[in-house]
Write an enzyme that holds these catalytic residues in place. Sequence first.
Site, PDB file in Angstrom:
ATOM      1  N   GLU A 210       3.544  25.835  -9.150  1.00  0.00           N
ATOM      2  CA  GLU A 210       2.405  25.000  -8.733  1.00  0.00           C
ATOM      3  C   GLU A 210       1.809  25.493  -7.411  1.00  0.00           C
ATOM      4  O   GLU A 210       1.451  24.695  -6.546  1.00  0.00           O
ATOM      5  CB  GLU A 210       2.819  23.529  -8.614  1.00  0.00           C
ATOM      6  CG  GLU A 210       3.197  22.906  -9.933  1.00  0.00           C
ATOM      7  CD  GLU A 210       3.272  21.368  -9.904  1.00  0.00           C
ATOM      8  OE1 GLU A 210       3.190  20.788  -8.816  1.00  0.00           O
ATOM      9  OE2 GLU A 210       3.409  20.781 -10.986  1.00  0.00           O
ATOM     10  N   GLU A 281       4.667  21.384 -18.108  1.00  0.00           N
ATOM     11  CA  GLU A 281       5.255  20.094 -17.703  1.00  0.00           C
ATOM     12  C   GLU A 281       4.427  18.964 -18.287  1.00  0.00           C
ATOM     13  O   GLU A 281       3.381  18.603 -17.755  1.00  0.00           O
ATOM     14  CB  GLU A 281       5.301  19.952 -16.169  1.00  0.00           C
ATOM     15  CG  GLU A 281       6.277  20.888 -15.498  1.00  0.00           C
ATOM     16  CD  GLU A 281       6.441  20.598 -13.999  1.00  0.00           C
ATOM     17  OE1 GLU A 281       6.008  19.522 -13.532  1.00  0.00           O
ATOM     18  OE2 GLU A 281       6.994  21.464 -13.309  1.00  0.00           O
TER      19      GLU A 281
END
Length: 741
Positions: A210, A281
């Site tokens: 991320e 995710e």
Amino acid sequence: MMSGRVASCWILVAMVVVLSTASAGGDTAEKGVTYDGRSLIIDGQRKLLFSGSIHYPRSTPEVNVLHFISYIRPLCFLNVLLMMWPSLIKKTKEGGIDVIQTYVFWNLHEPKLGQYDFSGRNDLVKFIKEIRSQGLYVCLRIGPFVEAEWNYGGLPFWLRDVPGMVYRTDNEPFKFHMQRFTSKIVNLMKSEGLYASQGGPIILSQIENEYGNVEAGFHEKGASYVKWAAQMAVGLQTGVPWIMCKQPDAPDPVINTCNGMRCGETFPGPNSPNKPKMWTEDWTSFYQFYGGEPYIRSAEDIAFHAALFIAKNGSYINYYMYHGGTNFGRTSSSYFITGYYDQAPLDEYGLLRQPKYGHLKELHAAIKSSANPLLNGKQTVLSLGPMQQAYVFEDENSGCVAFLVNNDARKAIQMQFRNNAYSLLPKSIGILQDCKTLIYETAKVNVAKNMRVTTPVQVFNVPDKWEVFRESIPTFSDTPLKTNALLEHTNLTKDRTDYLWYTLRFESSSPCANPSLYIESLGHVVHVFVNNALAGSGHGSRNITAVKLQVPVSLINGQNNISILSGMVGLPDSGAYMERKSYGLTKAQISCGETNAIDLSGSQWGHLVGLLGDKVRLHQWANLKSVKRSTNDAGLIKNCPLAWYKTMFDEPSGDGPVGLNMGSMGKGEVWVNGQSIGRYWVSFLTPSGHPSQSIYHIPRAFLKPSGNLLVVFEEEGGDPLGISLNTISVIGSNQAQSQLS
Ligand SMILES: *[C@@H]1O[C@H](CO)[C@@H](O)[C@H](O)[C@H]1NC(C)=O
Ligand SMILES: *[C@@H]1O[C@H](CO)[C@@H](O)[C@H](O)[C@H]1NC(C)=O
Ligand SMILES: *[C@@H]1O[C@H](CO)[C@@H](O)[C@H](O)[C@H]1NC(C)=O
Ligand SMILES: *[C@@H]1O[C@H](CO)[C@@H](O)[C@H](O)[C@H]1NC(C)=O
């Protein structure tokens, strides 16, 4: 001390393991993973893959026998749930999952520079081999920065002391250590033959994590770091693709992937038509911190968005988490609770959470039954109404499948599709096998809900059975490090303990009616002691990082001892420039009424790292020199700040999970047989007035049949006589079959 029956069972287990290892070694033909714009390609075949996150250190490994248990079960009395990894992997596979995704936790594996630990719960190779032996694939998210609500996002704290260090940017010291650790893991995997290119189960690896969230904070060095990280990773030649999540500019050949709850709606897609559309995710719930409520995401909502992602060309979905588990020890990051993603399809203890588990299992089966047209067909999209669409995948050789989408959250809808009428519930996606038969609807749950039951088996309410040890409150003369300033907390603790004492001698001469002490701290918890008595406590929260505290104090004429304990509840796990964050006391003032504030911040302070109990290893109840208090009077051991408590207990019978109800306590940490089951904090209530977590998991693997040592360190004062030992089970929804089949 094994019984004959158990011993013979173990011999049989050993034989089966040897045989299976021998047969698995046969096929070493070259294999590999590539991709195209549609999907990952494994051994030459496009794949539609469902994946689930399970983090190995958040559960316990035990022996590699579960998949043989059905053969040997009649012979021996083995406890299935004792073996968490095999059992979790088995249930995951039964849920229709093909891949297990895990992060790699750098600070577990390299606690000191150059000293590695791959033992016990840290045994990454064993975890991956267990997954392989059950026939699933692995996605290895090396990071090595991982966030993950894990202490310091997985970075070892010693990195902060490397000269010139700036984390996660184009910084030579950081890149040096990142490359060193990433290579270490890749080489370990290669040496064990674990990449799919070697015939192993690892089909994907992730570099960074991320980074798109923080990249702008590093200006042009952010972009050059992304390029470097991708090149470095690809240069390690794993023979399987690399991914970067939430990284729109992931350089070729690295695949950019989506994280979130609605990637079918939010993800603009891969940054090249030659890369597949992947969701790394899909949050089945959300993390929970102390003071916060659990996030409940319905089975219907997860199924809707997973189906939508597949309808919109997605070919890979990972549920984060599929099993969350437990943040043992001090592994959780700032303010996160000890249980992790308890609302996942497998709950904290590994029990099925229904209907979530079953509803997704049916979704996977429905989608897999049409894998051929999905992977090889041509997609067409039709509008069937103002908020209704059909996504059709068709190919003359491989058949047809259609996803009928009703986006209207208020109305059920009749839809016409290829001369048939279909009725879809509000906010629902129907899957039509052969473009004809409605085999699954995301909003229609056929699996019954189950319920988790916590059953007390023992309350530790007999005062005689407890021993207590009170931490001594150090004074200025006991604290060796003296300066004319308040020093930064983690600079001194190096994260080897949560605690740092700040001490001061305060000379009070002029009379003062209502003296008070004002404290500011950058976190997370402070306890103020004046002349050996607790004067007050304060803490921050996930939202409020600075602690401000005004406590009335009683001063004597002459010298007063002020001792302030600063406590952390985990290091941060996110944000740019994490190495610059500072903690601990920043200000102290004594006031007499409204006026006359005396600033003590620049006075002579003493500093002492850690608790006495930590130094003498009280978590093992070892080296106990003094203070075996009489415990006949329950009042003696209640409401005592900074107290260590010890008792013994026998393992509850049965094979269900075990948990401690800490509801009568305040805040602290618990050890069972010397192993920390995590921090607890039941005095921090949610807005609705409940503790965020009362029950704390004790893995069966930590227990022996009798004489288990329970040690509790309590900061604020609580009542240990109210602690109870519980077994945890679920009722309803074909549970027995799913648990133990
Ligand atoms: C933190 O803030 C969020 C919104 O900003 C709120 O929903 C939540 O309840 C707060 N949590 C705590 C522990 O204060
Ligand atoms: C799916 O992929 C096809 C073929 O690449 C493309 O034409 C189509 O626009 C894609 N559809 C969506 C919804 O992304
Ligand atoms: C921590 O210690 C280092 C040197 O060891 C120093 O440079 C730095 O300023 C300290 N940080 C704080 C916040 O005091
Ligand atoms: C303060 O601490 C010193 C030891 O460092 C002790 O001798 C003294 O009695 C303490 N004073 C009070 C008021 O407790």
